[in-house]
Write an enzyme that holds these catalytic residues in place. Structure first.
Site, PDB file in Angstrom:
ATOM      1  N   ARG A 241     -52.965  14.939  16.990  1.00  0.00           N
ATOM      2  CA  ARG A 241     -52.396  13.543  17.753  1.00  0.00           C
ATOM      3  C   ARG A 241     -51.067  13.494  17.084  1.00  0.00           C
ATOM      4  O   ARG A 241     -50.955  13.478  15.780  1.00  0.00           O
ATOM      5  CB  ARG A 241     -53.303  12.498  17.699  1.00  0.00           C
ATOM      6  N   GLU A 270     -45.164  10.383  22.558  1.00  0.00           N
ATOM      7  CA  GLU A 270     -45.294  11.505  23.832  1.00  0.00           C
ATOM      8  C   GLU A 270     -44.801  10.737  24.983  1.00  0.00           C
ATOM      9  O   GLU A 270     -45.344   9.575  25.369  1.00  0.00           O
ATOM     10  CB  GLU A 270     -46.546  12.424  24.038  1.00  0.00           C
ATOM     11  N   HIS A 288     -47.408  19.674  24.040  1.00  0.00           N
ATOM     12  CA  HIS A 288     -49.165  19.510  24.228  1.00  0.00           C
ATOM     13  C   HIS A 288     -49.831  20.450  25.141  1.00  0.00           C
ATOM     14  O   HIS A 288     -50.477  19.997  26.090  1.00  0.00           O
ATOM     15  CB  HIS A 288     -49.241  18.052  24.732  1.00  0.00           C
TER      16      HIS A 288
HETATM   17  C1  DGY Z   1     -57.506  16.838  23.921  1.00  0.00           C
HETATM   18  O1  DGY Z   1     -58.404  17.244  24.512  1.00  0.00           O
HETATM   19  O2  DGY Z   1     -57.491  16.017  23.215  1.00  0.00           O
HETATM   20  C2  DGY Z   1     -56.325  17.343  23.835  1.00  0.00           C
HETATM   21  O3  DGY Z   1     -55.144  16.793  23.312  1.00  0.00           O
HETATM   22  C3  DGY Z   1     -55.723  17.811  25.298  1.00  0.00           C
HETATM   23  O4  DGY Z   1     -56.490  18.969  25.710  1.00  0.00           O
END
Ligand code: DGY
Length: 325
Positions: A241, A270, A288
């Site tokens: 993240r 983002e 992402h």
């Molecule tokens: C998640 O699943 O948390 C990813 O960041 C997106 O697939």
């Protein structure tokens, strides 16, 4: 009556499951393939018993209250669920679910794509060639960093961190890791991974790959102070993240040569990206894409659908995070 609100188009695999189990009329999927504006989210959740939502949507008490007391489940199309106020859901008796396991390999593969791209200056090389600047092979041209036999540091050794560690064997790397929870000796041995404190991880990693969830303890775990402790030849990769890294500091660290390169799939704000990073040749930037394979997204949509179906049929959803009886 809409029983299930899907905030934007998801793979058919999930939609078909919902429609087969609950009836086509029970599912309302917003057709715009873009992030849903907040006011539209607040409006469309009204009356829903289930919401299939995306990681970019903040599912807080306001949304839950706008939905109404019939809301039974919020199914996130992601393994990370920092966008959801799980406590607010729990107090309202709403199940919260995520999509673990099915995206582990895809995300680990992408972390490796970033590791190799950042180490070997793949993006920079491609831009150079496409800009028609290439005059032919040169002995000192675009020299990168070898990773074979070096040290891979992993911050956050859950499912994805472990899958990244497994792949390191092919590069003959030493694996060290830091996590709030240490793995069992058996798992450490199987992965040939050594637990270290964060300071050692920072100082010893040639490649440092981030795989922790975002929570108050991990927000801004990587700031200028951390970059100062890293090797000037180190590569930082983040597929977890964005807010785990203070993006502005990373940008400065790259500019000032505190570390060699970065490979990023996620960003602090983002879809905005720190402007300095956009111009930084040593940053490999992806939008992402961690779980973005057809097979994985089908599996995620199916998992989210099955979580909703279970909750609406009065069963415990398989991937419940908030389970409340
Ligand atoms: C998640 O699943 O948390 C990813 O960041 C997106 O697939």
């Amino acid at each position: 009556m809409t029983r299930v609100f899907v905030t934007r188009p998801v793979p058919d695999a999930g939609l078909r499951l919902l429609e087969a189990a609950l009836g086509a009329d029970a599912v309302f999927m917003r057709q715009e393939d873009s992030a849903i504006p907040r006011n539209a989210l607040l409006e469309h959740v009204g009356g829903a018993e289930a919401v299939l939502c995306m990681l970019s949507e903040r599912m807080d008490a306001e949304v839950m209250d706008a939905a109404g007391t019939q809301l039974k489940v919020i199914a996130n199309l992601a393994v990370g669920y920092d966008n959801i106020d799980v406590e607010a859901a729990r107090t309202r008796g709403i199940h919260v679910t995520n999509t673990p396991d099915v995206l582990t390999d895809a995300t680990a593969d992408l972390a490796w794509a970033l590791i190799l791209s950042a180490a070997r200056r793949v993006g920079e090389g491609e831009r150079f060639l496409r800009a028609d600047k290439w005059q032919g092979w040169g002995p000192k041209q675009l020299l990168g960093m070898s990773i074979f036999g070096k040290t891979l540091g992993i911050f956050g050794m859950g499912r994805i961190g472990q899958a990244v560690a497994q792949r390191a064997a092919g590069f003959n790397m030493d694996v060290i890791y830091h996590d709030a929870n240490r793995l069992s000796p058996e798992v450490e041995t199987a992965l040939q991974a050594t637990f270290v404190d964060k300071e050692t991880l920072l100082a010893s990693s040639d490649v440092l790959s981030i795989h922790c969830p975002l929570n108050p303890q991990t927000r801004h775990a990587f700031t200028w102070t951390a970059f100062e402790k890293m090797k000037p030849t180190a590569i930082l990769v983040n597929t977890a993240r964005g807010p785990v890294v203070k993006e502005e500091d990373l940008c400065r660290a790259l500019e000032q040569g505190l570390i060699f390169a970065a490979g990023l799939d996620v960003y602090e704000h983002e879809p905005a990206v720190c402007p300095g990073l956009m111009h930084q040749e040593r940053a490999v930037l992806l939008p992402h894409l961690g779980s973005a394979t057809t097979e994985t997204r089908d599996a995620m949509a199916s998992l989210a659908a099955n979580n909703i179906i279970a909750a609406l049929q009065g069963r415990r959803p398989p991937n419940c995070l908030s389970c409340c009886g």
